[in-house]
Each structure stands twice: as structure tokens, then as C-alpha cells.
Design an enzyme around this catalytic site. Structure first.
Site, PDB file in Angstrom:
ATOM      1  N   LYS A  63     -32.792 -13.663 -70.942  1.00 17.64           N
ATOM      2  CA  LYS A  63     -33.950 -13.443 -71.814  1.00 17.64           C
ATOM      3  C   LYS A  63     -33.850 -12.065 -72.480  1.00 17.64           C
ATOM      4  CE  LYS A  63     -38.971 -13.110 -71.667  1.00 17.64           C
ATOM      5  NZ  LYS A  63     -40.196 -13.285 -70.921  1.00 17.64           N
TER       6      LYS A  63
ATOM      7  N   GLU B  58     -26.203  -7.894 -63.984  1.00 16.40           N
ATOM      8  CA  GLU B  58     -25.337  -8.923 -63.395  1.00 16.40           C
ATOM      9  C   GLU B  58     -24.753  -9.813 -64.501  1.00 16.40           C
ATOM     10  OE1 GLU B  58     -28.368  -8.208 -62.373  1.00 16.40           O
ATOM     11  OE2 GLU B  58     -28.447  -8.085 -60.177  1.00 16.40           O
TER      12      GLU B  58
ATOM     13  N   GLY C  22     -39.255 -15.776 -67.623  1.00 20.45           N
ATOM     14  CA  GLY C  22     -37.922 -16.195 -67.177  1.00 20.45           C
ATOM     15  C   GLY C  22     -37.962 -17.377 -66.218  1.00 20.45           C
ATOM     16  N   ARG C  23     -38.849 -17.290 -65.232  1.00 19.95           N
ATOM     17  CA  ARG C  23     -38.880 -18.361 -64.210  1.00 19.95           C
ATOM     18  C   ARG C  23     -39.616 -19.603 -64.688  1.00 19.95           C
ATOM     19  NH1 ARG C  23     -41.460 -13.794 -62.913  1.00 19.95           N
ATOM     20  NH2 ARG C  23     -43.716 -13.785 -62.633  1.00 19.95           N
TER      21      ARG C  23
ATOM     22  N   GLU D 278     -41.876 -14.728 -57.037  1.00 17.44           N
ATOM     23  CA  GLU D 278     -41.884 -13.723 -58.101  1.00 17.44           C
ATOM     24  C   GLU D 278     -43.218 -13.778 -58.866  1.00 17.44           C
ATOM     25  OE1 GLU D 278     -38.999 -13.585 -61.553  1.00 17.44           O
ATOM     26  OE2 GLU D 278     -37.970 -12.145 -60.274  1.00 17.44           O
TER      27      GLU D 278
ATOM     28  N   HIS E  10     -31.752 -30.990 -38.259  1.00 18.52           N
ATOM     29  CA  HIS E  10     -30.768 -30.644 -37.235  1.00 18.52           C
ATOM     30  C   HIS E  10     -30.533 -29.141 -37.196  1.00 18.52           C
ATOM     31  CE1 HIS E  10     -29.917 -34.861 -36.455  1.00 18.52           C
ATOM     32  NE2 HIS E  10     -30.181 -35.016 -37.754  1.00 18.52           N
TER      33      HIS E  10
ATOM     34  N   LYS F  27     -33.593  -1.945 -59.095  1.00 13.71           N
ATOM     35  CA  LYS F  27     -32.656  -1.868 -60.231  1.00 13.71           C
ATOM     36  C   LYS F  27     -32.398  -0.405 -60.600  1.00 13.71           C
ATOM     37  CE  LYS F  27     -34.137  -6.093 -62.637  1.00 13.71           C
ATOM     38  NZ  LYS F  27     -34.745  -6.631 -63.845  1.00 13.71           N
TER      39      LYS F  27
END
Ligand code: F6P
Length: 554
Positions: free
Chosen positions: A209, A215, A270-271, A356, A387, A515
């Protein structure tokens, strides 16, 4: 803006607090025994999804009080504010309009009096055209070969949504195109993908965005270097790199032709962005039409959220149950258990969506929140979880509500699997609810031949307290439409909770500090002047530098 009056002093909250004392000792077993119509009473449908919420520690009064809470906290006007493009993300001064991205009804959606729909449709059209050209082979790599691999480079909201959806819809994947997702700055992630693909037949989608995320920029730069090292020239980059972003200036600076940029807008968080151009990998995998069906499903859930009475409103009900356990039962987490391997990434996706969004300690107007907010969201596909960690769900010391999610039908064609999968899904929610009493264990052990001390000693280990709550969501299928409805359901659930808790679901200031510190530490690791640090940070930096020096020496 959201309700700013006291939550815990409100009449609705106080009524719930005293009602909680009444219901604390009531068992769901008894509630089911007393009410043969409990399933009918506490289940609801919307956008093709069935929600069974009867296995919760509620009765009719609980539901009425919770609905009253939603009403008194202004969920309905807040919903109206979101859908009408008001700047409800107050700390960033932005509207919140992911609903416009899947507005299939043709009505305008306005921000500051301007209809955003023409732009939305334009990008959707361009995305669809592009996806179809790659799929049918009109778009080719620089040597003229067909594209065989698509690598999405993005992180957080620019990764989790499309990665989750591509896996969920893999049964409909294009036969030639393999989709890869690279998010981690750990070079192992990108290197692991690059060793499997050929520069001449690989398309990179750089999704960010902001187009500043370290990253993504680091991975995209390395991917570009790798591409050029494979023999291609600068002019060939345009055939192999496309961008998805709101930041045209940065995209151009990175060297991607703006003709190959698919835009979106600051009013898409973003999410909440998988419906935008961020969904390009999904459109590449399943095609324009199926991507449209994903939007249709989300739109159907949007309509349900707007039109269904609060009492029958799936997002509202899910949200209220979450508030109930978080606020009145001390539940610190919510487990997401998709009984569908295709939904394996759904828990990770929901982690970002929920944590978030509502993992906040201050209200919209900056005051401390009065109650716990977002629980920890976690999970794994059933039956694997059974399990592994289900032991804790059944007999651990914490109350962990569970959302079971399953599809009624499947397309794999393997005999017997689906029936067993669904049997397990239903069995787990039942076991959590009914538990097993000491008397039942005693009778079971006695009929298995145990007696005396051995029998008595075995009992406590085999008792299940039960009364552990869960929701079960049934999808008709794992189609794009059902997936769209499911994701939109959780989006709106999060929104409703944010309104009740009074927090802003659309900012994420909590990611900034790390950050900032990382960029200072990176400079120090690269040999820059050491900054002021606590002893732990100093020691860790020294250990990393020593290892790097040792590696350099040989
Ligand atoms: O650091 C958190 C975050 O800002 C998320 O909110 C976002 O989804 C992710 O990073 C990626 O951001 P971008 O799409 O701008 O690269």
C-alpha cells in the site's frame, strides 16, 4: 465518531454484569435439555452461511442484553457512518470503504461528496484484463515464453489475504500458473522461491500500500537483481514486474512502469484490502469471473450486515459473543478451527484482521479502554489441532471459545473423507459443550472392567468439565462466493467490536516503534556508531556483530 461515554457505566453493561452472575453456574447441557428448540433459537443465516451459536453460555435474556449493548453503543449509526464514507479512522483522518471495492449493486459510494465507484470499477476492469491476458497467454515474458509462475511480494495485508484466498480456492487454480507468496525479510523465503522459478517465465507482483515497507522493498529489490542477473535487460522488467500500491511516485522510483501499476486508495486499510488490486494474485489464479464471485459473496454479507435486524445479524452476533467472553468470562484468546485444509491460512489472516484492528488500549478519543479488548486469535485446521492443542481446549485451565468453520461439500472426490471430517467437527463442539462427568467416567470404567482404587484414581484424569463455548459456521461450499461472505463476516464482526469497545479498528500505531528501533539497530549492525541501549539490546547486538565478524574472517 464512535460512542465515547463510559462502557462499563452504561446500563447495558451493568445489566450484563449482574446477569453474568446468574448464568455463571448454568450449564449448557441443562439449557439444551430444557429447550428442544435451542438450535433454532440460537442459529442464524446470512449470505449463504449458517451460524450455529447455540453452544454458548447464553440464554434468551443474555442475547437480549447483548443486543441492547450493541444498540446503546451506537452500532447502527456507526455502521451508517462507515458505509457513507465518513472519516471514521480518526487518527489518520480517513474514510473506511472496503465495502466500495465489492459494491456490486451499482449505487454510488461517496467520500467528500465524490463517488469513488468509477475508479473502483476502472481498476477492477484493468486487473481483470491483465489477469486474463496472463492466464490465456497473451501476456508473455521477455523471451516470448508463457508465464508459469507468479510471485507475490508483500507482507501483512499485502500478503495474508491473497495468500489465504489462493490456498482456499486452489481447487479452481489455473493449470499452468503456480502462485508463490514471499513476505519474510529472511532471505530464505525469497531464495526458496527463486530456486524453483525461471526468470523468463516468472511474473512478480510487488504489493505494498505504501511502497515503503522495508521487507517488501528489500525482497522486491533482490528479485529485480535476480531477474536481471538471469540475462534480461532493464527494458524487460516491465514484462515481469507489476505493482499494487497507492503510491505511484514510489512505484515509479522503484522502476516499475506506471502502466503496470494497479492502484487503490487510502480509504482501504491494508488488512481490509484483499478485495482491491491486492487481490490480483487471486484474480490470476481463479480468473476474472471467479474473482467477481468473491466480491459478490462479500457484497452479500455487506447487505446482510446492513439489512438484517441486529438479533439475526451474523457479524453482530459473533461480535457480541466475543465481547461477552472477553468482558465477563476472562477469555484471553479465541481459537479459529477451520475444518478445511483449504482454509489453513485463515487463522493467520484473522490474526492480522482482528489483532491489528482491535488490539488497542485507548479509545478513539485517546482515553484508556475500560475493558479488555481483542483476545489473542490463533488456530490450525481441524483435525490436526485435535491431535495437538485440543487437549487444552477440553481440559486446560482456561476458557477458550472456538469458532469451528466447515464446508458442507467438497470437490476432492476422495470417498469417506468429508463425512469423517464433518463428524469430527461436530463431535468436537459437542464434546466441549457436554464434557464428561465423574459419574459418567465411573460408569464407563466400570463397564470396561475397572474397579476399586484403580477406578477411583483414574476418574479425575478422564473428567471433562464441559460447558466450553463454541460457534459453528457452515459454508455451503468452498467457492469464491462463500469465501467472500466468510471474510466479510469477520471484517464486520471486528468493526462491531471496535464500536462497542470504543477503539479505532483502522489504525495500527502499535507497529511503528519496532520499525523505528529496527532501522537504528540495522545501522549499528552495519558498523554505525553504537546507540544508547539497555544491557540486553547491547549484548544481543554484540553477539550478532561477533558472529558476522567471525563469518567474514572465514
Ligand atoms: O506494519 C504493519 C503494516 O502497516 C500493516 O498494517 C500492513 O498490512 C503491512 O504493514 C504492509 O504494509 P504495506 O502494504 O504498506 O507494505
Amino acid at each position: 465518531m464512535h460512542e465515547s461515554s463510559s462502557l462499563t457505566q452504561s446500563a447495558a453493561w451493568r445489566a450484563l454484569a449482574s446477569h453474568r452472575d446468574e448464568i455463571a453456574s448454568v450449564s449448557m447441557r441443562d439449557l439444551f435439555a430444557a429447550d428442544p428448540a435451542r438450535f433454532e433459537r440460537f442459529s442464524a443465516s446470512g449470505a449463504g452461511l449458517l451460524l450455529d451459536y447455540s453452544k454458548n453460555r447464553i440464554d434468551a435474556r443474555t442475547l437480549a442484553l447483548l443486543i441492547e449493548l450493541a444498540r446503546s453503543r451506537g452500532v447502527e449509526p456507526a455502521r451508517g457512518a462507515m458505509f457513507s464514507g465518513q472519516r471514521i479512522n480518526n487518527t489518520e483522518g480517513r474514510a473506511v470503504l472496503h465495502i466500495a471495492l465489492r459494491n456490486r449493486g451499482g449505487e454510488p459510494v461517496e467520500v467528500d461528496g465524490r463517488d469513488v465507484m468509477p475508479e473502483v470499477r476502472d481498476v477492477l476492469q484493468r486487473m481483470g484484463d491483465f489477469a486474463e491476458r496472463v492466464r490465456d497467454g497473451r501476456w508473455r515474458g521477455y523471451t516470448g515464453e508463457l508465464i508459469t509462475d507468479v510471485v507475490n511480494i508483500g507482507i501483512g495485508g499485502s500478503d495474508l489475504g491473497p495468500a489465504m484466498a489462493c490456498q482456499a480456492l486452489s481447487a479452481r487454480a489455473h493449470a499452468r500458473l503456480r502462485l508463490h507468496f514471499v513476505s519474510n525479510i529472511d532471505g530464505d523465503h525469497l531464495a526458496g522461491v527463486l530456486e524453483k522459478v525461471d526468470p523468463a517465465t516468472t511474473l512478480f507482483v510487488v504489493a505494498s500500500k505504501t511502497f515503503t515497507t522495508i521487507e517488501t522493498m528489500t525482497n522486491a529489490t533482490s528479485a529485480r537483481r535476480w531477474f536481471l542477473a538471469g540475462g534480461a535487460g532493464e527494458a524487460d522488467v516491465a514484462k515481469h514486474f507489476v505493482a499494487v500500491s497507492t503510491n505511484a511516485e514510489r512505484v515509479a522510483r522503484f522502476g516499475i512502469d506506471l502502466a503496470n501499476m494497479f492502484g487503490f486508495w487510502d480509504w482501504v486499510g491494508g488488512r481490509y484490502s484483499m478485495w482491491s488490486a491486492v487481490g490480483l494474485p487471486v484474480a490470476l489464479q481463479v480468473g476474472r469471473e471467479a474473482f467477481g464471485e468473491l466480491l459478490d459473496g462479500a457484497h452479500a454479507m455487506d447487505r446482510h450486515f446492513v439489512e438484517a435486524p441486529l438479533e439475526e445479524n451474523l457479524p453482530v452476533i459473533l461480535a457480541l459473543l466475543g465481547v461477552w467472553y472477553r468482558g465477563f468470562f476472562g477469555a484471553t484468546s479465541l481459537s479459529i478451527a477451520p475444518y478445511a485444509q483449504a482454509l489453513a491460512r485463515l487463522p493467520a489472516y484473522l490474526q492480522q484482521l482482528e489483532m491489528e484492528s482491535t488490539g488497542k488500549s485507548v479509545t478513539c478519543d485517546g482515553r484508556p479502554v475500560e475493558t479488555p479488548t481483542c483476545p489473542v486469535i490463533w488456530g490450525e485446521p481441524g483435525t490436526n489441532g485435535q491431535h495437538a492443542f485440543f487437549q487444552l481446549l477440553h481440559q486446560g485451565t482456561d476458557l477458550v471459545p472456538v469458532d469451528f468453520i466447515a464446508s458442507l461439500t467438497t470437490s476432492h472426490g476422495l470417498a469417506g473423507h468429508h463425512r469423517l471430517l464433518l463428524a469430527n467437527c461436530i463431535a468436537q463442539s459437542k464434546a466441549l459443550m457436554v464434557g464428561k462427568t465423574a459419574e459418567e467416567v465411573r460408569a464407563e470404567l466400570a463397564s470396561a472392567g475397572f474397579s476399586g482404587e484403580a477406578l477411583e484414581a483414574a476418574i479425575p484424569h478422564r473428567v471433562f468439565p464441559g460447558n466450553r463455548p463454541s460457534n459453528t459456521l457452515l459454508l455451503p461450499d468452498l467457492s469464491p462466493r462463500s469465501l467472500g461472505a466468510l471474510v466479510a463476516l469477520y471484517e464486520h464482526k471486528v468493526f462491531v467490536q471496535s464500536v462497542i469497545w470504543g477503539v479505532n479498528a483502522f489504525d495500527q500505531w502499535g507497529v511503528e516503534l519496532g520499525k523505528q528501533i529496527a532501522s537504528r539497530i540495522d545501522a549499528e549492525l552495519a558498523g554505525g556508531t553504537a546507540g544508547e541501549h539497555d544491557g540486553s539490546t547491547r549484548g544481543l547486538i554484540a553477539a550478532v556483530r561477533a558472529a558476522a565478524n567471525a563469518q567474514e574472517r572465514g
